[in-house]
Structure formats: C-alpha cells, structure tokens
Design an enzyme around this catalytic site. Sequence first.
Site, mmCIF file in Angstrom:
data_model
loop_
_atom_site.group_PDB
_atom_site.id
_atom_site.type_symbol
_atom_site.label_atom_id
_atom_site.label_comp_id
_atom_site.label_asym_id
_atom_site.label_seq_id
_atom_site.Cartn_x
_atom_site.Cartn_y
_atom_site.Cartn_z
ATOM 1 C CD1 TRP A 158 2.047 5.375 -1.654
ATOM 2 C CD2 TRP A 158 3.403 5.543 0.114
ATOM 3 N NE1 TRP A 158 3.092 4.499 -1.847
ATOM 4 C CE2 TRP A 158 3.946 4.582 -0.769
ATOM 5 C CE3 TRP A 158 4.092 5.825 1.298
ATOM 6 C CZ2 TRP A 158 5.137 3.907 -0.512
ATOM 7 C CZ3 TRP A 158 5.267 5.146 1.556
ATOM 8 C CH2 TRP A 158 5.781 4.205 0.656
ATOM 9 C CG ASP A 159 1.168 7.095 -5.206
ATOM 10 O OD1 ASP A 159 0.613 6.394 -4.349
ATOM 11 O OD2 ASP A 159 1.749 6.618 -6.221
ATOM 12 C CD1 TRP A 160 -1.691 4.849 -3.112
ATOM 13 C CD2 TRP A 160 -2.236 5.271 -0.984
ATOM 14 N NE1 TRP A 160 -0.921 4.032 -2.302
ATOM 15 C CE2 TRP A 160 -1.244 4.270 -0.999
ATOM 16 C CE3 TRP A 160 -2.740 5.700 0.247
ATOM 17 C CZ2 TRP A 160 -0.742 3.687 0.162
ATOM 18 C CZ3 TRP A 160 -2.237 5.132 1.411
ATOM 19 C CH2 TRP A 160 -1.259 4.139 1.365
ATOM 20 C CG ASN A 424 5.523 -2.150 -2.339
ATOM 21 O OD1 ASN A 424 4.843 -2.785 -3.126
ATOM 22 N ND2 ASN A 424 5.799 -0.860 -2.536
ATOM 23 C CD GLU A 425 6.422 -0.710 -6.209
ATOM 24 O OE1 GLU A 425 5.451 -0.979 -6.927
ATOM 25 O OE2 GLU A 425 6.773 0.460 -5.942
ATOM 26 C CD GLU A 522 1.899 -2.504 -6.153
ATOM 27 O OE1 GLU A 522 1.942 -1.450 -6.838
ATOM 28 O OE2 GLU A 522 2.482 -2.636 -5.074
#
Length: 847
Positions: A158-160, A424-425, A522
């Site tokens: 993921w981006d984190w 989510n999204e 968010e």
Amino acid sequence: MDQWKTESCINESTEAQSKQKEQKSSEDSYYRFNDLNYRWISLDNWTYSKEFKIPFEISKWQKVNLILEGVDTISKILFNEVTIGETDNMFNRYSFDITNVVRDVNSIELRFQSAVLYAAQQSKAHTRYPVPPDCPPLVQKGECHVNFVRKEQCSFSWDWGPSFPTQGIWKDVRIEAYNICHLNDFTFSPIYDKSAQAWNLEIEATFDVVSSKPVGGQVIVAIPKLQTQQMYNLELQPGKRIVELFLNISKNITVETWWPHGHGNQTGYNMTILFELDGGLNIEKSAKVYFRTVELIEEPIKGSPGLSFYFKINGFPVFLKGSNWIPADSFQDRVTSELLRLLLQSVVDANMNTLRVWGGGIYEQDEFYELCDELGIMVWQDFMFACALYPTDQGFLDSVRAEVAYQIKRLKSHPSIIIWSGNNENEEALMMNWYHISITDRPIYIKDYVTLYVKNIRELVLAGDKSRPFITSSPTNGAETVAEGWVSQNPNSNYFGDVHFYDYISDCWNWKVFPRARFASEYGYQSWPSFSTLEKVSSTEDWSFSSKFSLHRQHHEGGNKQMLYQAGLHFKLPESTDPLRTFKDTIYLTQVMQAQCVKTETEFYRRGRSEIVDQQGHTMGALYWQLNDIWQAPSWASLEYGGKWKMLHYFAQNFFAPLLPVGFENENTFYIYGVSDLHSDYSMTLTVRVHTWSSLEPVCSCVTEHLVMKGGEAVRLYEEPVSELLRRCGNCTRESCVVSFYLSADHELLSPTNYHFLSSLKEALGLCKAQITAIISQQGDIFVFDLETSAVAPFVWLDVGSIPGRFSDNGFLMTEKTRTILFYPWEPTSKSELEQSFHVTSLTDIY
C-alpha cells in the site's frame, strides 16, 4: 496444536542461494530492503505439517471436527493423508468433519499455494472483461491482482506499507469431539423497544445435533445485576439447528447504557446461559452484555440542500472524533495483547472516541473489539474491500458470503461497532473513473458493484444484524446513493454522507481549502517517524532524506517532495552542514508540518458542527488518516510503529479536547469559536493573550465576560479585526506577535491553551534561539520534567529516544519561562536512563 513443521514446496535453489536466504532470515523483516530481499518467500508454495496424538479415547465420541479459526489463505488440507477440504479465504473460519479419518496418532498437512500466484491465475482466468486495477503503482513495490484473492488487501503493498503476502496458519487450530449435540455458535443483540420503553435481548445459538433422536431440555438465561432470569424449554431435532431466544428486561429495572469515551460510562453486565439437555449434557456460556442504541441520522437541514449525516448514541448526537485503523503489523503473530492495549489506550488518551477499521486490512481479533468495548471506542467497521473493483463469479461470491456471515455473527454483540460499511473508496473509484473504464463498459462494473455490496453483503447484514446501520461504501452519499441506484454521480459530495479529502499542494494553513462536509472520514498529511524508530531498521548510509533507503521507504508517489513543499510554505528548511543533523531536523520539521496541518483541518471540522455557511456545514465527524503504522516508514500515522507518539498525536490530544477554543481568520478578522462535546452547558470565561516572539511576558491580555458554552455546540465567542488587535497590543505586527487563548472557570483551566499564528514562522521577527533545560524528578511511576526556557519557543519537542512512554504534552508553544511536563513510562525505567536519552528541540534550533 503448535510447533508446526514448515517447508517450501519449491526446492530449486542452489546451495549458494540457500545460504544467502539463511543469512537474510537472521535479520528483521523490516530491516532496510528486506521487503524486497524476502519477496521469494511469498512466491513459493509452503506446507505446514504436524504429527500429534489425540489426548482422549476417539471411539467414545460420535463426532470429531477439525476447526481452523484462520488460514491465510489458499490451502489444501490433508488429515492422515486424506484430503478433507480446501481454504480460499483468510477471513473465514473452517470446520471439517474428521470423524471417519481420525486415529489415536495423526498427521495433518496444510499445503499452501502462493497467494500471489493464485491471484494471478484467477485474474487470467477471468476472460470476459478485466477487473482493475491490475497492479499497484510501481513506487509501492508490490504484487498484482490482490482483488482476486480474499486476504488482507494491503499485504500486497500500500502507499504506507510493504509487500509481505503472508501465507500460513494465523489463528488457532483445534479438534473438538462431542456426543448428543454441540453448541457451534452463540451471539446476541440488545434491542430497545421504544413503545414499551424497555430493553430486550435477542439470543441466537447454533447447534449440531448428532443424536439420532430429538434432544430435549431447558435453557436458563441470567443477568444477576439486572435481576433477570428466564427459563425456556427446547427440543432440538437431529442436524444443524438454530435456537432463538427473546429475553425481556423489566422496564422497572434501571439499565445503565454503554457510552463512547467522553460521554459516559462503559457499563456492561455479566450474563450466563445454561443449556441443560437430555443425557446429562450441560453447556454453559458466559458473556458481557452492553446496552446501547445507535442511529444514523440522514434528514433535511434548514438552509442547506441534501441531508445530514451523524450518529445518535442512546438518543444523543455525538461528534465522532478519531482516526483510521490499519493492521498493527504485516505479521499478525507480532500483534500482542500488550501492543493492542497500548495503541487503543493511546486513542482514548488523545480524547478520541472513534476508530474506523479500514477495509484494506483485516477484521481485527476478538481482543481488539473487547478493548474497544471496555475503553468506549466506537468502531466504524468496513468490510475488507478497498480501492479496487472485484469479480463476481459464483465461487468468489460464495466465499465472500461465508466470510461476511461469519464476521457478522462473530462481531455483532460488540457495542463498540456502530456501523457496517461495504468497502473503502470503491464507489468513488468506479464513479470517478480511477481506472479509465470506457463509458460504454461502466454498466458492467456498476452491475458487479451492486451484486457484491448490495445483493450479497447488504442482504447478509440486514438478515444477520438489525442493531446498527449499513452503508455501501466510504465515502458515500448515504441515502442519496441509495436513491441514485446504489452508486452516486459524486460520492464525495459535501451535501450528503461522508467525504475523503487529500490536498498536498494547497496551503494547509488556509482553512478555506477544506470541504465543509457533513462528515470527514479520511484526511491527512504525511510525516517521517522519529530517528530512534528508523535507526532500528537502517544503517548510517541511510540517514539522509535523499538516500536510497529514504526513497525506498516512501511508497506514496512524490511524498518526500510534498512534505518538504508543504513545510517550506511556512518554515525555513534545515541547512546544517552536518548531514545527520539535517536529516534529524528534517524529520522533526515533517512532524511539525503534519501536526499543524491536521490541527488546522480538524479544528475547521469541529467548529463547523453547528453552522451552515454557503449552504454547507453541520460537520459531525472528523477521522484523520491514519492512527498507526505497519512498519518504520513515512506515512500519515500519528503513532509510529511500536506505538511512539508523533507530534500529531500530542496535537490530537488537544484538538480533540471536549472543550476547545478554536481561532481562525476570515477577511482580516480574528475569530474564536468555542466547541463543546459535553452534554451540559458551562459558564466560563475566555482569556486571549498576545506575546511578541522576543519576550516571555505577554504584551496584552483580555478576559471576556462570563460566557455560557452550550453543550454539544460550536459557537462564536470572540471576534476582532486583526489590525485593531495588533494596535491594541503595543503596535504588534503580524510577524512579531502570536496569539494564545484558553477557556477557564474560577481560575481553573477547562480547555487546552490554543494559539493562532498571525504569519508564517519563516517570517517571524524577534524569534531567537531558545535555551531549554530540564530537571527530571520521579514521583512514584511517573517522571516530572521541570522545563525552563530563555525565550519563546514554538513546537518544543521532548524526546527520550527509544524509551517507551508518553509525555503529558509535547510539540507545544512555550511562552512562559517555566513549564512542568509529566512522562508516563510504558515499561520500568530509571531517572538516569531518561537523563541519558533526553533531548529537547524547538523550531528555534533549526533557524
């Protein structure tokens, strides 16, 4: 059943490669570039095997089951060399009948297939049309087609977070044997009857009756503290049977309700259920029962189009304050009870009342929800689908339906969970066309979306849990999304539902860039974790903002540049000749920037709860992204990997305070709003002070008349043109002065001291290097830091390196000569250890 033997099913490595792998395995998975070095593990197929002896006489039992609480993810199961079943879902519990194959001494094998290779095969087999996205962005260094496998979505990257697509046994394995019948599942839901003004309890028990004849008996349900006991007769026919009980609580008994943190107590009642069945079989269960109601209010708002979006708990409107939860580690066996309690205690210590369990991770372990119940943390629970479109072939849907039914049954009794959300999204991804789908093909994907989240997941939620609301996605327009056929043309509307908002280019000190939404679920900004956290997984050559390690660790495209850009809008960037000092100062500055940005945005949402401006407003929730870290890397988190508080988390402690004065400017006028989450009105005064950057003595101070701060509202308390404020305070200028303010009653502080900068700090005049000293003393288990400064110091940061614990406050503006801060250690430590590790930094040290 522990001490499993594991072996790779791919044995083509050379001897040299084997030695290299052995050497790497001695290092931490998160050390430097090991997420790449260990990639081979997830591409292999692995077998878990074990031989064991049954500790009871097998022949005496009619039914023997193998129970797998959690298998990650694709496996074939052999018991005594007989294939008894397969698994394809990390989030489901599996039960296999082994009555005819079990012996006194047994062997069991779980033959795992690489989830990465399985996902690729499933994607390739889906030939009718593509199901995007195929792969994550290159900067994430991840694996592809995660949407084709029912496992932790972020484990592919993921981006984190890193790419660690685990495989194995991640929850308990057990064997259960029984005669006559067995209680498989037990769950309950408290229901409030408004017409009767009384509480009831709906109880559901699932049995496997192996007797060839009906099994009779009785069940006794007791809640002693509510003076409640009820007996029922029952008769269980052979086979799978569901028993539904309805327990009435007398309306003459006072039932104390469960409240979120900051709104009341988390009262629970011990309940026992005893099944006394034929054949002398007694089955007893005990549980903690909490009583609370939750409503999602979507109704018209005067002066604004659209609908409200807020929660009532026990009939009281509650502003949701908190963050978003991701898995605490890539490897769930590292997530201990101690770590969970540490992280969740940090939530309530920062005045939060809500966590959103984000849909790209896992349904958390039982203990997580039990702690949320105990601590008063409301949970917005996503189902585990995130940032992707998903297939809807029958095999996939069958697996999802089993997963959802199991998780609803497992979790529905927890009062902390206040809403189910489908994903989510994904509504936004579909309707905002993140994946560049042609307009002519969109109906195919809309049909799949409705099939998965409405016709399957929603159907199961409505059938299995009537005690809390369900929405299809986050962000979503709620009732408006339903009206538009389950997908909305603009799922991120300010007039409906919840929004996600990210903007790294606009100036985060300008509150006008933020959406005046009904609910912000968010939003956030990145920062780097502290040097003491990074040091554990890096080497000296990595300690530079532009090092290969720093670039590798950043999984958000352009993230490092965005942090420096945002910081550079208001602060001077570090320019030390010492590279290590520059790296540490840059880390510090990213944390300052993140904390100040999220503070500004959150305070904007909080002060907007009671007003409509330009037809928008009535914001009733602020959940910043994100609470915790999954590894040691730059991210949006306020808690570093392991639990250390970033500056943002200390700021959250203040900007989520139950009573808070919020300062901002509009058209060159300075305003202060009072924000209250309390249930009662309070009489208080507001004190406003102005300091010059060059003096520890205020140049002016004013105290208002007594104000009545209404409970559950945000109201304007103060306004003054900035020019008049500056003139009144000894001809201050924007660059030379700073404003601070607080709420008090009878000389007792009721709120944190807040502040407002009249200019960027890189333009501050009179700011000089502050010499800050600390005398450390000990009072029981708590350490006292008596600070003294030679000058006004912004963003004072106290650091004790790797010593686990937290300060009572940190990252603060120090305008007084002395200040006392407490340190709460999480493990035994000594005064001398603290003195050796202690370091203090302020913004003046890098100017």
